[in-house]
Design an enzyme around this catalytic site. Structure first.
Site, PDB file in Angstrom:
ATOM      1  CD  GLU A 142       0.522  -6.651  -1.216  1.00 36.10           C
ATOM      2  OE1 GLU A 142      -0.373  -7.484  -1.015  1.00 36.10           O
ATOM      3  OE2 GLU A 142       0.463  -5.494  -0.782  1.00 36.10           O
ATOM      4  CD  GLU A 312      -0.622  -2.618  -4.315  1.00 36.38           C
ATOM      5  OE1 GLU A 312      -1.441  -2.767  -3.400  1.00 36.38           O
ATOM      6  OE2 GLU A 312      -0.274  -3.537  -5.078  1.00 36.38           O
TER       7      GLU A 312
HETATM    8  C1  GLA Z   1      -2.571  -5.332  -1.896  1.00 34.82           C
HETATM    9  C2  GLA Z   1      -2.421  -5.913  -3.258  1.00 34.82           C
HETATM   10  C3  GLA Z   1      -3.386  -5.329  -4.246  1.00 34.82           C
HETATM   11  C4  GLA Z   1      -4.745  -5.166  -3.634  1.00 34.82           C
HETATM   12  C5  GLA Z   1      -4.635  -4.308  -2.413  1.00 34.82           C
HETATM   13  C6  GLA Z   1      -5.956  -4.094  -1.741  1.00 34.82           C
HETATM   14  O1  GLA Z   1      -1.713  -4.319  -1.628  1.00 34.82           O
HETATM   15  O2  GLA Z   1      -1.131  -5.826  -3.766  1.00 34.82           O
HETATM   16  O3  GLA Z   1      -3.468  -6.176  -5.351  1.00 34.82           O
HETATM   17  O4  GLA Z   1      -5.245  -6.412  -3.303  1.00 34.82           O
HETATM   18  O5  GLA Z   1      -3.826  -4.950  -1.494  1.00 34.82           O
HETATM   19  O6  GLA Z   1      -5.812  -3.213  -0.662  1.00 34.82           O
HETATM   20  C1  GLA Z   2      -3.292  -8.497   3.172  1.00 32.79           C
HETATM   21  C2  GLA Z   2      -2.161  -7.618   2.770  1.00 32.79           C
HETATM   22  C3  GLA Z   2      -2.633  -6.271   2.296  1.00 32.79           C
HETATM   23  C4  GLA Z   2      -3.639  -6.469   1.209  1.00 32.79           C
HETATM   24  C5  GLA Z   2      -4.735  -7.352   1.671  1.00 32.79           C
HETATM   25  C6  GLA Z   2      -5.636  -7.543   0.487  1.00 32.79           C
HETATM   26  O1  GLA Z   2      -3.861  -8.087   4.372  1.00 32.79           O
HETATM   27  O2  GLA Z   2      -1.248  -7.465   3.783  1.00 32.79           O
HETATM   28  O3  GLA Z   2      -1.562  -5.525   1.807  1.00 32.79           O
HETATM   29  O4  GLA Z   2      -3.012  -7.032   0.079  1.00 32.79           O
HETATM   30  O5  GLA Z   2      -4.221  -8.571   2.154  1.00 32.79           O
HETATM   31  O6  GLA Z   2      -6.507  -8.593   0.659  1.00 32.79           O
END
Ligand code: GLA
Ligand code: GLA
Length: 672
Positions: A142, A312
């Site tokens: 991400e 995810e």
């Molecule tokens: C994101 C991150 C994950 C996790 C999830 C929680 O998608 O990539 O590592 O933190 O959010 O919803």
């Molecule tokens: C943000 C991201 C989500 C997830 C959360 C987790 O909001 O956009 O996808 O990773 O953080 O903390």
């Protein structure tokens, strides 16, 4: 199409791994993603590597007939590295350093971090280069999450100056292009330009847009570093990155050009709380908004014009939105079907088991903290069996394109000119109108060839150059159906107004110009009237008073005495094609009044207008009906149907899949 899961073997005793992995295989899963935050475990001290645990996990996954997806572990530089090279840390615009202790604390422009990245990525890539159980890689995790695309450290300042010097030959050219005479902002040299720090009032919009481009571009370069090393190690692997939902600061199209596969992370009940305007409805809190999620599915599918993955998928209740309602019964399974209907080839749930430690203890897994199945597990298992049964893996062929551009987003976000002007929301208004007629939509960058599309919708093409204007003109002249939204053709590529009325280079094509515009608080009366009828429709936020030349008014203002009867929406027929210019932010019913005739003129199959929360998708020969509403619904196809999944009556958060294409004439009735 298939299901998978994200797993963190490093959080659990080795004795447990086989039990877990066996249960994944039993559930019908095919992919297991691992290791995205594992740098400190893989390299506990500089140069001391421990791969054994990951080797064993990969091996077990292979033994159970599944494949591993590994990640470069760079989203979490370990403490020893931060202590050795503190310059890698991100800095806020006010100079605050983002310290070790969560994740994503590195700067994309740090030369030190790029060196360290090369070191760790080549090491892990080489380790698994010949492993038959590794299908592919995710780069980092991400990019940009937690507001980290834009950093303001000394490395960024140097890199920004270099970027500007390369783009603008001379400082005079930059001063002219940006218009820095305003408020005495002229720069004597490239060295004099800093990243945009704290200022008493707004920043210069041209400088901000350039910083947005520069920052996004740094991530593109950083991602490419990973991709090149992974490809060098094994060219058979796919390389992907997991993007986020409605994520603004990173140009996902540009990053995707270096990938084989685009994937993203979908958390429907979180996104309706933290990135959708207004209060979510009860049904949205239980299952999310199918258009909000759908638009991201379509964006990420369109980025490479091929099937995508959900890397995810929300597994149950989650920790990061304001509230953590339990998803509705069936929602976890519904999301996998909905993604597949939009063109996903794999949906991986995040995570296998609720974690006992750290920041995400309040985040569900498919398994509870004691390892027993949670609600999501049953949904995921059922989805795996059903998707194997449905067996449709054609690429989605969308007849309609929505044009979307991150540069427009950045420019409009910097000068929204109304607290309610949100480009994503405006896109979703037009996108949702097409989806409410069952039409499949590609969400493409404006440079994408348009000939294959029967209709093109551009909700706010804010920055338009002559090349794009020429292409759109040719599209309509050759019979295309084009719908343009408000704030189109306003600025040049440097975020400056043009010395001609809006829509600038599109004025001839549209056959009308914008005389004035206003943004509107909700207490004002904002309506337009159909010129061929007496119906009135609401609009919101934005209005442009149009001066017609060769275009015909379709809707005129009908409100509170300000320039009533002026054109708000116009149409011009050009050869076999048509261009409609919509100068307002339409209500849902007004958007439908524009989209429905557009689809009819373009000869695109469509359904009756669908109830809120109910959506229809066609992929290959199959039709999916997904119900994100809290009502039972009755599906009334115009032709005979064989149901592969479900029946003609389905419950809240349920799904039906037909063996045929059943879009034309389809209607759906909520039963309450
Ligand atoms: C994101 C991150 C994950 C996790 C999830 C929680 O998608 O990539 O590592 O933190 O959010 O919803
Ligand atoms: C943000 C991201 C989500 C997830 C959360 C987790 O909001 O956009 O996808 O990773 O953080 O903390």
């Amino acid at each position: 199409m298939t299901i998978g899961v994200c797993y963190f073997p490093e959080h659990w005793p080795r004795e447990r791994w086989e039990t877990d992995i066996e249960a994944m295989a039993d559930a019908g899963f095919e992919y297991v993603r691992m290791a995205e935050f594992s740098w400190a475990v893989l390299e506990p001290e500089r140069g001391q590597f421990d791969f054994e645990w990951l080797d064993e996990a990969v091996e077990l996954i292979g033994e159970h007939g599944m494949q591993a997806v590994l990640c470069t572990p760079t989203a979490t530089p370990p403490k020893w590295l931060v202590d050795e090279r503190p310059g890698i840390l991100q800095e806020d615009s006010d100079g605050t350093v983002r310290e070790h202790g969560s994740r994503r604390h590195y700067c994309f422009n740090s030369t030190a971090y790029r060196e360290e990245t090369e070191r760790i990525v080549s090491r892990v890539a080489d380790r698994y280069a010949d492993d038959p159980h590794v299908a592919g890689w995710q780069t980092d995790n991400e990019f940009g999450c937690h507001g980290t695309v834009r950093c303001y450290c000394a490395d960024c300042a140097d890199a920004f100056r270099e970027y500007l010097a390369e783009k603008y030959d001379s400082i005079e050219a930059l001063n002219d292009a940006w218009g820095t005479t305003f408020w005495s902002q002229r720069y004597p040299s490239f060295e004099a330009i800093d990243p945009p720090g704290p200022t008493p009032s707004d920043h210069h919009p041209s400088r901000l847009l350039e910083y947005a481009r520069f920052s996004s571009n740094a991530v593109v370069e950083y991602n490419r570093l990973h991709v090149d090393l992974l490809r060098e190690a094994n060219s058979e692997w796919f390389v992907t990155h997991n993007f986020m939902g409605r994520f603004s600061n990173l140009d996902a199209y540009a990053v995707s050009e270096d990938l084989d596969l685009v994937s993203w992370d979908s958390y429907p009940t979180g996104f309706v709380q933290d990135r959708l305007a207004g209060e979510p409805t009860p049904a949205q809190l239980r299952a999310g908004d199918p258009d909000q999620i759908g638009m991201d599915h379509d964006l990420y599918r369109s980025a490479l014009d091929r099937p995508f993955w959900v890397m995810e998928q929300q597994p149950g209740d989650i920790n990061w939105p304001p509230y953590a309602p339990q998803p509705g019964d069936g929602a976890m399974r519904l999301w996998a079907h909905h993604a597949t209907a939009h063109g996903a080839d794999a949906v991986l749930y995040f995570r296998w088991r609720r974690c006992l430690e750290g920041q995400e203890q309040y985040h569900a897994g498919l398994r509870k903290q004691d390892g027993s199945p949670d609600r999501g597990y049953h949904g995921a298992k059922q989805a795996a069996a059903e998707l194997a049964e449905v067996g449709e893996d054609d690429h989605v062929e969308a007849p309609v394109a929505v044009l979307f551009d991150f540069e427009n987003l950045w420019a409009l976000t910097e000068q929204p000119h109304s607290p309610d002007f949100d480009y994503w929301e405006l896109l979703e208004r037009f996108y949702g109108a097409a989806r409410a007629r069952g039409t499949q939509v590609d969400v493409v960058h404006p440079t994408t060839p348009l000939e294959e599309y029967d209709a093109v919708v551009a909700p706010a093409l804010h920055l338009v150059d002559d090349v794009l204007a020429t292409r759109l003109t040719a599209y309509v002249e050759n019979g295309g159906e084009l719908l343009l939204g408000p704030r189109t053709g306003v600025k040049d590529a440097y975020n400056k107004l043009r010395p001609v009325p809006q829509p600038g280079p599109l004025a001839d094509l549209v056959g009308a110009t914008v005389d004035r515009h206003e943004s509107l608080p909700s207490q004002l009366d904002t309506r337009v009237r159909n010129v061929n009828g007496e119906n009135t429709y609401q609009f919101q936020v934005w209005a442009e008073w149009l001066e017609t030349a060769t275009a015909t008014p379709l809707f005129v203002y009908d409100a509170d005495g300000v320039e009533n009867d002026r054109a708000a929406i116009t149409r011009r027929d050009v050869g076999d094609g048509t261009v409609v210019y919509c100068g307002v932010w339409p209500s849902e019913s007004l958007a439908d009044e524009l989209i429905e005739p557009l689809l009819a003129r373009a000869d695109v199959p469509s359904s009756d207008r669908l109830p809120d929360g109910v959506r229809v998708n066609v992929r290959g020969g199959r039709t999916w009906i997904t119900n994100f509403s809290s009502d039972r619904i009755r599906i009334k196809p115009a032709t005979d149907v064989t149901w592969l999944i479900g029946t003609a009556t389905i419950d809240a958060y349920d799904v039906a899949v037909a063996e045929q294409r059943v879009l034309d004439g389809l209607s759906i009735e909520p039963l309450g």
